[in-house]
Design a protein around this motif. Sequence first.
Motif, PDB file in Angstrom:
ATOM      1  N   LYS A  89       3.990  27.190   0.382  1.00 39.52           N
ATOM      2  CA  LYS A  89       5.054  26.601   1.188  1.00 39.52           C
ATOM      3  C   LYS A  89       4.514  25.456   2.037  1.00 39.52           C
ATOM      4  O   LYS A  89       5.155  24.419   2.171  1.00 39.52           O
ATOM      5  CB  LYS A  89       5.701  27.652   2.086  1.00 39.52           C
ATOM      6  CG  LYS A  89       6.639  28.571   1.346  1.00 39.52           C
ATOM      7  CD  LYS A  89       7.301  29.540   2.294  1.00 39.52           C
ATOM      8  CE  LYS A  89       8.230  30.483   1.553  1.00 39.52           C
ATOM      9  NZ  LYS A  89       8.871  31.434   2.471  1.00 39.52           N
ATOM     10  N   GLU A  90       3.329  25.640   2.612  1.00 38.46           N
ATOM     11  CA  GLU A  90       2.715  24.590   3.423  1.00 38.46           C
ATOM     12  C   GLU A  90       2.394  23.365   2.565  1.00 38.46           C
ATOM     13  O   GLU A  90       2.618  22.233   2.987  1.00 38.46           O
ATOM     14  CB  GLU A  90       1.450  25.114   4.098  1.00 38.46           C
ATOM     15  CG  GLU A  90       1.717  26.086   5.218  1.00 38.46           C
ATOM     16  CD  GLU A  90       0.455  26.674   5.807  1.00 38.46           C
ATOM     17  OE1 GLU A  90      -0.662  26.322   5.344  1.00 38.46           O
ATOM     18  OE2 GLU A  90       0.565  27.492   6.725  1.00 38.46           O
ATOM     19  N   GLN A  91       1.884  23.586   1.367  1.00 38.61           N
ATOM     20  CA  GLN A  91       1.574  22.476   0.469  1.00 38.61           C
ATOM     21  C   GLN A  91       2.842  21.730   0.080  1.00 38.61           C
ATOM     22  O   GLN A  91       2.854  20.496   0.029  1.00 38.61           O
ATOM     23  CB  GLN A  91       0.867  22.981  -0.792  1.00 38.61           C
ATOM     24  CG  GLN A  91      -0.555  23.425  -0.560  1.00 38.61           C
ATOM     25  CD  GLN A  91      -1.191  24.005  -1.810  1.00 38.61           C
ATOM     26  OE1 GLN A  91      -0.568  24.078  -2.857  1.00 38.61           O
ATOM     27  NE2 GLN A  91      -2.441  24.426  -1.695  1.00 38.61           N
ATOM     28  N   GLU A  92       3.902  22.450  -0.177  1.00 37.79           N
ATOM     29  CA  GLU A  92       5.176  21.828  -0.530  1.00 37.79           C
ATOM     30  C   GLU A  92       5.704  20.988   0.632  1.00 37.79           C
ATOM     31  O   GLU A  92       6.196  19.881   0.431  1.00 37.79           O
ATOM     32  CB  GLU A  92       6.197  22.900  -0.913  1.00 37.79           C
ATOM     33  CG  GLU A  92       7.512  22.364  -1.400  1.00 37.79           C
ATOM     34  CD  GLU A  92       7.409  21.643  -2.712  1.00 37.79           C
ATOM     35  OE1 GLU A  92       8.232  20.735  -2.945  1.00 37.79           O
ATOM     36  OE2 GLU A  92       6.515  21.958  -3.524  1.00 37.79           O
ATOM     37  N   GLU A  93       5.572  21.490   1.840  1.00 40.00           N
ATOM     38  CA  GLU A  93       6.012  20.747   3.023  1.00 40.00           C
ATOM     39  C   GLU A  93       5.177  19.477   3.190  1.00 40.00           C
ATOM     40  O   GLU A  93       5.713  18.425   3.523  1.00 40.00           O
ATOM     41  CB  GLU A  93       5.904  21.632   4.272  1.00 40.00           C
ATOM     42  CG  GLU A  93       6.434  20.999   5.518  1.00 40.00           C
ATOM     43  CD  GLU A  93       7.917  20.705   5.470  1.00 40.00           C
ATOM     44  OE1 GLU A  93       8.326  19.717   6.107  1.00 40.00           O
ATOM     45  OE2 GLU A  93       8.661  21.434   4.784  1.00 40.00           O
TER      46      GLU A  93
ATOM     47  N   ALA B 102       4.598  13.575   2.784  1.00 42.20           N
ATOM     48  CA  ALA B 102       3.905  12.430   2.185  1.00 42.20           C
ATOM     49  C   ALA B 102       4.890  11.548   1.425  1.00 42.20           C
ATOM     50  O   ALA B 102       4.794  10.312   1.475  1.00 42.20           O
ATOM     51  CB  ALA B 102       2.798  12.918   1.257  1.00 42.20           C
ATOM     52  N   GLU B 103       5.832  12.143   0.728  1.00 43.40           N
ATOM     53  CA  GLU B 103       6.844  11.391  -0.013  1.00 43.40           C
ATOM     54  C   GLU B 103       7.735  10.597   0.944  1.00 43.40           C
ATOM     55  O   GLU B 103       8.047   9.428   0.697  1.00 43.40           O
ATOM     56  CB  GLU B 103       7.693  12.341  -0.855  1.00 43.40           C
ATOM     57  CG  GLU B 103       8.730  11.668  -1.704  1.00 43.40           C
ATOM     58  CD  GLU B 103       8.153  10.821  -2.813  1.00 43.40           C
ATOM     59  OE1 GLU B 103       8.882   9.933  -3.309  1.00 43.40           O
ATOM     60  OE2 GLU B 103       6.984  11.013  -3.191  1.00 43.40           O
ATOM     61  N   ILE B 104       8.127  11.201   2.049  1.00 40.11           N
ATOM     62  CA  ILE B 104       8.940  10.503   3.049  1.00 40.11           C
ATOM     63  C   ILE B 104       8.153   9.328   3.629  1.00 40.11           C
ATOM     64  O   ILE B 104       8.694   8.218   3.777  1.00 40.11           O
ATOM     65  CB  ILE B 104       9.385  11.485   4.161  1.00 40.11           C
ATOM     66  CG1 ILE B 104      10.408  12.472   3.597  1.00 40.11           C
ATOM     67  CG2 ILE B 104       9.948  10.737   5.357  1.00 40.11           C
ATOM     68  CD1 ILE B 104      10.734  13.615   4.537  1.00 40.11           C
ATOM     69  N   GLN B 105       6.895   9.557   3.931  1.00 39.24           N
ATOM     70  CA  GLN B 105       6.048   8.499   4.490  1.00 39.24           C
ATOM     71  C   GLN B 105       5.883   7.361   3.484  1.00 39.24           C
ATOM     72  O   GLN B 105       5.933   6.185   3.857  1.00 39.24           O
ATOM     73  CB  GLN B 105       4.680   9.083   4.867  1.00 39.24           C
ATOM     74  CG  GLN B 105       3.854   8.194   5.747  1.00 39.24           C
ATOM     75  CD  GLN B 105       4.458   8.067   7.135  1.00 39.24           C
ATOM     76  OE1 GLN B 105       5.288   8.868   7.541  1.00 39.24           O
ATOM     77  NE2 GLN B 105       4.047   7.055   7.859  1.00 39.24           N
ATOM     78  N   ARG B 106       5.698   7.693   2.221  1.00 39.20           N
ATOM     79  CA  ARG B 106       5.539   6.685   1.182  1.00 39.20           C
ATOM     80  C   ARG B 106       6.804   5.838   1.052  1.00 39.20           C
ATOM     81  O   ARG B 106       6.732   4.608   0.946  1.00 39.20           O
ATOM     82  CB  ARG B 106       5.217   7.347  -0.160  1.00 39.20           C
ATOM     83  CG  ARG B 106       4.920   6.355  -1.291  1.00 39.20           C
ATOM     84  CD  ARG B 106       4.826   7.031  -2.642  1.00 39.20           C
ATOM     85  NE  ARG B 106       6.080   7.625  -3.062  1.00 39.20           N
ATOM     86  CZ  ARG B 106       7.116   6.950  -3.581  1.00 39.20           C
ATOM     87  NH1 ARG B 106       7.053   5.648  -3.724  1.00 39.20           N
ATOM     88  NH2 ARG B 106       8.217   7.575  -3.952  1.00 39.20           N
ATOM     89  N   LYS B 107       7.960   6.478   1.094  1.00 45.67           N
ATOM     90  CA  LYS B 107       9.215   5.743   0.985  1.00 45.67           C
ATOM     91  C   LYS B 107       9.424   4.815   2.178  1.00 45.67           C
ATOM     92  O   LYS B 107       9.905   3.693   2.022  1.00 45.67           O
ATOM     93  CB  LYS B 107      10.389   6.716   0.865  1.00 45.67           C
ATOM     94  CG  LYS B 107      10.474   7.363  -0.500  1.00 45.67           C
ATOM     95  CD  LYS B 107      11.673   8.275  -0.608  1.00 45.67           C
ATOM     96  CE  LYS B 107      11.733   8.922  -1.980  1.00 45.67           C
ATOM     97  NZ  LYS B 107      12.898   9.803  -2.105  1.00 45.67           N
ATOM     98  N   LYS B 108       9.057   5.275   3.372  1.00 50.11           N
ATOM     99  CA  LYS B 108       9.172   4.430   4.557  1.00 50.11           C
ATOM    100  C   LYS B 108       8.280   3.200   4.433  1.00 50.11           C
ATOM    101  O   LYS B 108       8.689   2.083   4.762  1.00 50.11           O
ATOM    102  CB  LYS B 108       8.799   5.214   5.819  1.00 50.11           C
ATOM    103  CG  LYS B 108       9.851   6.186   6.285  1.00 50.11           C
ATOM    104  CD  LYS B 108       9.410   6.875   7.555  1.00 50.11           C
ATOM    105  CE  LYS B 108      10.439   7.883   8.028  1.00 50.11           C
ATOM    106  NZ  LYS B 108      10.000   8.565   9.255  1.00 50.11           N
TER     107      LYS B 108
END
Length: 83
Positions: A41-45, A50-56
């Motif tokens: 669960k922690e890895q998924e979070e 990271a995906e949100i940061q990459r998109k930003k």
Amino acid sequence: MKKKKQNRQQPVKKEDKPATLGDLLNQDIMEKLKAQQKDLKEQEEQKKQAEIQRKKEEQRLREKNKSFEELLSESEMDWKKFK
């Protein structure tokens, strides 16, 4: 003539619940599985963050590299109002 009803006794069960996986496995294995579940669960979070940061970052770079024409077309300002 009346027929006598036969009284059948149902066998008495101690537990009506079926055995769960947790009941069948020993405590050590259950603790390891729960720890592994928590780690997943922690890895998924972390992946989501990271995906949100990459998109930003991608959006910021896109905004930075826009041409004057693109910026002008996206602008809602109307030069006729300021005449």
